[in-house]
Design a protein around this motif. Structure first.
Motif, short mmCIF file in Angstrom:
data_model
loop_
_atom_site.label_atom_id
_atom_site.label_comp_id
_atom_site.label_asym_id
_atom_site.label_seq_id
_atom_site.Cartn_x
_atom_site.Cartn_y
_atom_site.Cartn_z
N SER A 152 0.82 -1.20 0.00
CA SER A 152 0.00 0.00 0.00
C SER A 152 0.86 1.25 0.00
O SER A 152 2.00 1.25 0.47
CB SER A 152 -0.95 0.01 1.20
OG SER A 152 -0.23 0.19 2.39
N LEU A 153 0.28 2.30 -0.54
CA LEU A 153 0.92 3.62 -0.56
C LEU A 153 0.02 4.57 0.19
O LEU A 153 -1.16 4.71 -0.16
CB LEU A 153 1.12 4.10 -2.00
CG LEU A 153 1.70 5.50 -2.16
CD1 LEU A 153 3.18 5.50 -1.75
CD2 LEU A 153 1.55 6.01 -3.60
N GLN A 154 0.55 5.18 1.22
CA GLN A 154 -0.20 6.15 1.99
C GLN A 154 0.34 7.54 1.68
O GLN A 154 1.55 7.75 1.76
CB GLN A 154 -0.11 5.85 3.48
CG GLN A 154 -0.66 4.48 3.84
CD GLN A 154 -0.53 4.17 5.32
OE1 GLN A 154 -0.02 4.96 6.09
NE2 GLN A 154 -1.01 3.00 5.72
N ILE A 155 -0.56 8.44 1.36
CA ILE A 155 -0.19 9.83 1.10
C ILE A 155 -0.84 10.69 2.18
O ILE A 155 -2.07 10.68 2.32
CB ILE A 155 -0.65 10.30 -0.30
CG1 ILE A 155 -0.10 9.37 -1.38
CG2 ILE A 155 -0.19 11.74 -0.55
CD1 ILE A 155 -0.65 9.67 -2.77
N ALA A 156 -0.04 11.38 2.93
CA ALA A 156 -0.55 12.23 4.02
C ALA A 156 -0.93 13.61 3.48
O ALA A 156 -0.28 14.13 2.57
CB ALA A 156 0.50 12.37 5.10
N ALA A 157 -2.00 14.15 4.04
CA ALA A 157 -2.43 15.51 3.68
C ALA A 157 -2.46 15.69 2.17
O ALA A 157 -1.74 16.52 1.61
CB ALA A 157 -1.51 16.54 4.34
N THR A 158 -3.29 14.90 1.53
CA THR A 158 -3.34 14.87 0.07
C THR A 158 -3.64 16.25 -0.51
O THR A 158 -4.51 16.98 -0.01
CB THR A 158 -4.42 13.88 -0.41
OG1 THR A 158 -4.27 12.66 0.31
CG2 THR A 158 -4.27 13.59 -1.89
N GLN A 159 -2.91 16.59 -1.55
CA GLN A 159 -3.03 17.89 -2.19
C GLN A 159 -3.53 17.74 -3.64
O GLN A 159 -3.38 16.67 -4.22
CB GLN A 159 -1.66 18.57 -2.19
CG GLN A 159 -1.05 18.74 -0.82
CD GLN A 159 0.41 19.14 -0.88
OE1 GLN A 159 0.99 19.30 -1.95
NE2 GLN A 159 1.03 19.30 0.30
#
Lengths: 114, 114
Positions: free
Chosen positions: A74-81
């Protein structure tokens, strides 16, 4: 046969939320995994990679998790923009016979709503 | 540092013709790989060259061929073009062989067959 697949072909998230993009792989012998991001009209861009001797790796706003027991990445992206809107591909590398094999998943489209 | 450069960006050909695509890798990179990307099949590996030698080959017919020069620049050739060859052709380079480290992609050549 060996394959890399994605659970969700499309993902829509609100700006500022965290995103999680999933990928299943079928070859337990795969020992190297890479995530790429592809924006419209451009080639894939390397995001982060992980080797099979690790279960987690962090980059800038991104984290990759590897669960070898269930063959899941999995790929987690924080505070997606909004700039994160793109298609994300996972790729697995395994050795078959005398050569390495690099296989890409079909991709997940991430849309970020402002 | 300049990225991977592919020329031309767009190309229109007719069935039966042949085409040559060019790729200049990142300076110092010795491995060049080629991929075909279509909406239906996603990213599919064509072949990889390292130090002017083909190191790996995907499952494509012999109409697809490539080569690498001593300066690591690479060309791929498709002969007897078919309608199904319409695709985005991507080139990627890496320092060493692609199965050991991430690749850096160019923005591709969009080939349309009429």
């Amino acid at each position: 046969g060996e394959s890399v697949g994605l659970h969700l072909p499309t993902l829509s998230v609100q700006e500022g939320d965290n995103s999680i993009i999933n990928c299943a792989y079928s070859n337990s012998a795969s020992d190297y995994f890479i995530w790429y991001k592809q924006e419209s009209g451009k080639g894939p861009q390397f995001i982060i990679d992980i080797r099979s001797n690790m279960d987690k790796r962090q980059g800038q706003r991104v984290t990759v998790l590897l669960n070898k027991t269930v063959k899941h990445l999995s790929l987690q992206i924080a505070a997606t923009q909004p700039g994160d809107s793109a298609v994300y591909f996972c790729a697995e590398i395994f050795y078959g016979g005398s050569q390495g094999n690099l296989i890409f998943g079909k991709g997940t489209k991430l849309s970020v709503k402002p | 540092k300049a990225g991977v450069t592919q020329t031309p960006r767009y190309l229109i050909k007719t069935r039966g013709q042949q085409v040559t695509l060019s790729c200049s890798p990142i300076s110092g990179h010795r491995s060049v790989s080629w991929y075909q990307q279509t909406p239906g099949q996603g990213l599919q590996f064509l072949f990889e060259y390292f130090s002017e030698t083909q190191r790996n080959k995907g499952n494509f017919p012999g109409r697809f061929s490539g080569r690498q020069f001593s300066n690591s620049r690479s060309e791929m050739n498709v002969s007897t073009l078919e309608l199904g060859d319409s695709a985005l052709y991507l080139c990627a380079s890496s320092l060493g062989e692609s199965v050991n480290q991430p690749q850096h992609f160019g923005d591709g050549t969009r080939l349309s067959i009429l």
